[in-house]
Design an enzyme around this catalytic site. Sequence first.
Site, short mmCIF file in Angstrom:
data_model
loop_
_atom_site.label_atom_id
_atom_site.label_comp_id
_atom_site.label_asym_id
_atom_site.label_seq_id
_atom_site.Cartn_x
_atom_site.Cartn_y
_atom_site.Cartn_z
N ASN A 9 0.86 -1.19 0.00
CA ASN A 9 0.00 0.00 0.00
C ASN A 9 0.90 1.24 0.00
O ASN A 9 1.52 1.55 1.01
CB ASN A 9 -0.89 -0.04 1.25
N LYS A 11 0.03 4.25 -0.15
CA LYS A 11 -0.63 5.40 0.49
C LYS A 11 -0.49 6.66 -0.39
O LYS A 11 -0.51 6.55 -1.60
CB LYS A 11 -0.09 5.59 1.92
N HIS A 95 -9.42 0.91 5.16
CA HIS A 95 -8.13 1.16 5.80
C HIS A 95 -8.35 2.09 6.99
O HIS A 95 -9.16 3.02 6.93
CB HIS A 95 -7.14 1.78 4.81
N GLU A 97 -6.75 4.51 8.11
CA GLU A 97 -6.57 5.95 7.84
C GLU A 97 -7.84 6.55 7.27
O GLU A 97 -8.16 7.72 7.52
CB GLU A 97 -5.36 6.15 6.92
N GLU A 167 -4.90 -4.99 10.62
CA GLU A 167 -3.88 -3.96 10.81
C GLU A 167 -4.15 -3.21 12.12
O GLU A 167 -4.98 -2.29 12.15
CB GLU A 167 -3.93 -2.96 9.65
N GLY A 173 2.92 2.33 10.76
CA GLY A 173 3.86 3.42 10.57
C GLY A 173 4.57 3.84 11.86
O GLY A 173 5.19 4.90 11.91
N SER A 212 3.91 -2.12 10.23
CA SER A 212 5.37 -2.15 10.41
C SER A 212 6.01 -3.49 10.03
O SER A 212 6.96 -3.93 10.67
CB SER A 212 5.74 -1.75 11.84
P1 13P Z 1 3.28 0.40 7.64
O1 13P Z 1 3.81 -0.89 7.03
O2 13P Z 1 3.97 1.62 7.13
O3 13P Z 1 3.21 0.30 9.13
O4 13P Z 1 1.76 0.54 7.12
C1 13P Z 1 0.90 -0.53 7.22
C2 13P Z 1 -0.34 -0.19 6.47
O5 13P Z 1 -1.13 0.65 6.89
C3 13P Z 1 -0.59 -0.87 5.19
O6 13P Z 1 -1.87 -0.65 4.74
#
Ligand code: 13P
Length: 251
Positions: A9, A11, A95, A97, A167, A173, A212
């Site tokens: 992803n 983002k 997601h 976010e 997740e 992140g 992560s």
């Molecule tokens: P990270 O791998 O940067 O922690 O992000 C995970 C994520 O949100 C993938 O959709």
Amino acid sequence: MRRAMVAGNWKMHGTRASVCELTGALAVQDLPANVDVAVFPPSLFIGQVVEALAGKSIAIGGQNCATQVEQGALTGEIASSQLVDAGCELVLVGHSERRLILGESDQVVAQKFAAAQLAGLVPILCVGETLEQREAGETLQVIARQLAVVIRVSGVAAIAKAVVAYEPVWAIGTGLTATPEQAQEVHQAIRRQLAAEDAEVAQATRILYGGSVKAANAADLFGMPDIDGGLIGGASLNANEFGAICRAAGS
Ligand code: 13P
């Protein structure tokens, strides 16, 4: 036996130039034949990525889709049918976010999931708890509710034609990865929830872990019985790191 999957992803990252560099480096990765590999660029770059990865065994997906299947008057949104037209095979829905920053409710996520499948896309349904919810001991309840709404709208059989991604919000992140045991506990609970409705769906559904994931911790996570691969954020922006994660999923 479930086929492993690793999804990247990207983002809201990238420029035309950096996407060109990343796809060039991805195209020469040695990817395992027994893993489904997919990338999710910002929608702006989907066409560019589809062209750059043509002929490679890397599927492309959108990061979001509208609640309606067909194009129409909905400024700023992208219909699932338009993602298909652009060359996408998959789409992320729910997601964290989007749930937490953009205020998407469980109901909206479930509608997007349904719209994705109606257009012929494979949705990756993201679920996960916040740190506050984990500390309050609500993790399994939160995940169960997020999944139940989608099952109520689309039926349990629809889940087998999708992918679930666990997740934990506190691991995204932050560099804080769930331990393989913490992740396995939630993955097992998801599979049990599915099994309570349909044992075959539970066995067939792939459940990815995200938060992560790096080459250094991927093998331990993917070694757990109910973890079928990963949804990778930051590390997917580095082709060598992403390739190494894919290889960890294949071994
Ligand atoms: P990270 O791998 O940067 O922690 O992000 C995970 C994520 O949100 C993938 O959709």
